[in-house]
Design an enzyme around this catalytic site. Structure first.
Site, PDB file in Angstrom:
ATOM      1  N   LYS B   4      24.484 -46.909  48.644  1.00 15.71           N
ATOM      2  CA  LYS B   4      25.660 -47.628  48.138  1.00 15.71           C
ATOM      3  C   LYS B   4      26.886 -46.720  48.248  1.00 15.71           C
ATOM      4  O   LYS B   4      26.803 -45.526  47.934  1.00 15.71           O
ATOM      5  CB  LYS B   4      25.409 -48.028  46.683  1.00 15.71           C
ATOM      6  CG  LYS B   4      26.467 -48.940  46.074  1.00 15.71           C
ATOM      7  CD  LYS B   4      26.081 -49.323  44.645  1.00 15.71           C
ATOM      8  CE  LYS B   4      27.064 -50.295  44.022  1.00 15.71           C
ATOM      9  NZ  LYS B   4      26.652 -50.699  42.658  1.00 15.71           N
ATOM     10  N   SER B  79      26.785 -55.634  41.845  1.00 19.70           N
ATOM     11  CA  SER B  79      27.659 -55.091  42.854  1.00 19.70           C
ATOM     12  C   SER B  79      26.948 -54.396  44.011  1.00 19.70           C
ATOM     13  O   SER B  79      27.573 -54.160  45.046  1.00 19.70           O
ATOM     14  CB  SER B  79      28.628 -54.104  42.201  1.00 19.70           C
ATOM     15  OG  SER B  79      27.913 -52.978  41.717  1.00 19.70           O
ATOM     16  N   SER B 103      23.876 -54.422  38.232  1.00 18.49           N
ATOM     17  CA  SER B 103      24.281 -54.298  39.640  1.00 18.49           C
ATOM     18  C   SER B 103      23.184 -53.860  40.610  1.00 18.49           C
ATOM     19  O   SER B 103      23.400 -53.909  41.820  1.00 18.49           O
ATOM     20  CB  SER B 103      25.467 -53.333  39.762  1.00 18.49           C
ATOM     21  OG  SER B 103      26.656 -53.968  39.415  1.00 18.49           O
TER      22      SER B 103
END
Lengths: 111, 433
Positions: B4, B79, B103
């Site tokens: 990420k 996210s 997330s």
């Protein structure tokens, strides 16, 4: 930086005036045309917070972090292994400065 | 592995999907990256996210739109939407995400993969771009529960660079990779009645029921329990989290890290003042959701409102944690849905922040209490990918087969072994023979 309020805190609206103040505190600017929409969204969110009014919190200590650990201290001494690990890091941090003079960070004038 | 893009890898761009970091290159490796290098991991690339991990659909990225590989008209969740998508689409075997309010687990749920949010403090946050520091945690997104256990074992542990990190109690992780069925059978799982409400989509209820039946077939016992303050968790979170966001994002001032392009435009540099730099960098650099949260956080922390919002929310947070403490006196783990609905359509909730926030209603309480939790796809529902075989070419199921739905297992503090153990035996039920 943020002072605790004494006196009677109450749930409240964010109006145009308060939004202007919050934007100044946040070092943000939002175009005038976008502000009504922002105020509407913030109002909806604050309305949702109203439900917290009904929770009885007497006796509950504020939980200020994600852990029950208390102040974690480290020996104030030079750790050779850590120093090795960090070598070159300072240079890379300086390299990332948007503006610099030599190894100094360059900042626009305050006034 | 896919990483990420809010986790630092030395010398490479790390943007947090924000214009304010468009030109930033990481000066050091985050601790998780360093540990994974030690285990010979190969990093394939960085993945898309909602700006600064703020969102539930990855639509808040300043750069790209990520689509759900099971249905390209739908969001991948967020996210960590890019990481979940990369694993679901077989672009990477595993990925790292970060989880502040769901997330990791919510996008894993939407994309039909496994996502683990470790206990707060189990994994070092050093080198993770901070969003809400009392809630953030890094964790793996994988195809199987076993893979999640393998990655977790590598990245877990106390780190001198993160004072909130801690080792598990002695022997805590000994059986992470080799759970014993005898131990698993002895566990009792609680079903919190507040999570099985009328608002739940029927396909979610159906899928979660299937997961419960499968676990019962292993000999695990279930018991209904109550977490009475559940309904206040979302409001509590949306006070505490923006408060921390407003403080953490103050550092992106255009002086350090990275400056947006043409900050000073055509004006002469000498005419620019420091305040102009701050305001222009932040106003042009941050997206709408980041701004909304900074303003909200500044509001709940400001004089006159602090007690009514922030101080109150901190006390409600303590009550939410206490609910879990009470429940864990009766049961060893909890099972809940991950989100009230399967993946929603792109654009469907983009204009309604509150509707977007509601998709995290079942994942947020876990972060407030600092507990470990895992999202596991229900393997025998809808278009769920079966446990992949090591020899067969993986295929992404078409949307005709239905959307993936997962279930969430919540464990006691530092009891990742329990939820990963249950999960590994759950997966075994569906492994190709």
């Amino acid at each position: 930086m943020h002072s605790r309020s004494v006196g009677t805190a109450h749930m409240s609206r964010i109006d145009k005036q308060l939004l202007k103040h919050l934007l100044e505190l946040s070092r943000l600017d939002v175009p005038q045309k976008d502000r009504p929409r922002l105020l509407k969204d913030l109002s909806a969110i604050l309305d949702y917070f109203e439900q917290l009014k009904e929770v009885r919190v007497e006796g509950a200590e504020p939980m200020s972090g994600g852990t029950l650990l208390t102040t974690v201290m480290r020996q104030d001494e030079i750790d050779i292994e850590l120093k090795k690990k960090e070598s070159g890091e300072t240079g890379r941090v300086i390299e990332a400065f948007p503006e610099k003079k030599g190894t100094f960070l360059k900042v626009p004038p305050v006034f | 592995m896919a990483i990420k893009d809010n986790i630092l890898i030395r010398g490479t761009p790390t943007t947090a999907a924000s214009k304010v970091l468009e030109r930033y290159r990481a000066a050091y490796d985050s601790t998780v990256i360093e540990k994974l290098r030690g285990a010979d991991a190969v990093f394939l690339g960085k993945t898309n996210l909602d700006e600064f991990a703020m969102g539930s659909s990855t639509e808040n990225s300043a750069f790209q739109l990520t689509k759900n590989p099971h249905d390209l008209e739908r969001v991948p969740g967020g996210s960590s939407g890019g990481s979940a998508t990369a694993v679901a689409a077989h672009e990477a075997i595993t990925a790292l995400g970060s989880d502040t309010g769901g997330s990791i687990r919510q996008p894993a749920n939407f994309c039909g993969v496994v996502g683990l949010k470790p206990t707060y403090g189990a994994v070092s946050r050093y080198g993770l771009i901070a969003m809400a520091s009392s809630l953030d945690q890094i964790g793996p997104i994988t195809k199987t529960v076993k893979d999640a256990a393998i990655v977790f074992k590598v990245i877990a542990g106390k780190d001198v660079f993160d004072a909130t990190s801690a080792d598990p109690p002695p022997g805590g992780y000994d059986k992470l990779l080799q759970p014993e069925l005898e131990d698993i059978k002895k566990l009792t799982i609680g079903l919190p009645k507040e999570y099985f409400t009328e608002g739940l989509n029927s396909s979610v209820t159906e899928a979660v029921d299937k997961a419960i039946s499968a676990l019962k077939s292993l000999g695990i016992k279930f018991q209904e329990i109550s977490l009475p303050h559940t309904k206040y968790a979302l409001a509590c979170y949306y006070i505490i989290m923006p408060a921390e966001v407003s403080a953490n994002l103050a550092r992106f001032d255009g002086i350090r890290y990275s400056r947006i392009a043409n900050l000073h435009g055509s004006k002469r540099r000498s005419a620019q003042k420091l305040l102009d730099t701050y305001v222009r960098q932040r106003s042009e650099g941050f997206g709408a959701e980041a701004k909304r949260r900074i303003i909200l956080g500044t509001f709940v922390l400001s004089s006159g409102y602090y007690d009514a919002y922030y101080a109150k929310a901190q006390r409600v947070r303590a009550l939410i944690k206490k609910d879990f403490d009470e429940a864990f006196k009766k049961v060893d783990a909890l099972l809940t849905p991950v989100a009230p609905t399967p993946a929603f359509k792109i654009g469907e909730r983009a204009d309604d922040p509150l509707a977007m926030y509601l998709s995290d209603v079942f994942t947020i309480p876990v972060n407030l209490a600092g507990l470990p939790a895992i999202s596991i796809p229900v393997r025998d529902a809808g278009g769920m990918p079966k446990v992949p075989s090591r020899t067969e070419e993986p295929k992404v199921p078409s949307k005709l087969e239905g959307l993936p739905i997962g279930f969430q297992l919540i464990g006691k503090h530092f009891h990742e072994t329990d939820i990963l153990g249950i999960g590994q035996y759950y997966d075994k039920l569906f492994e190709p023979r």
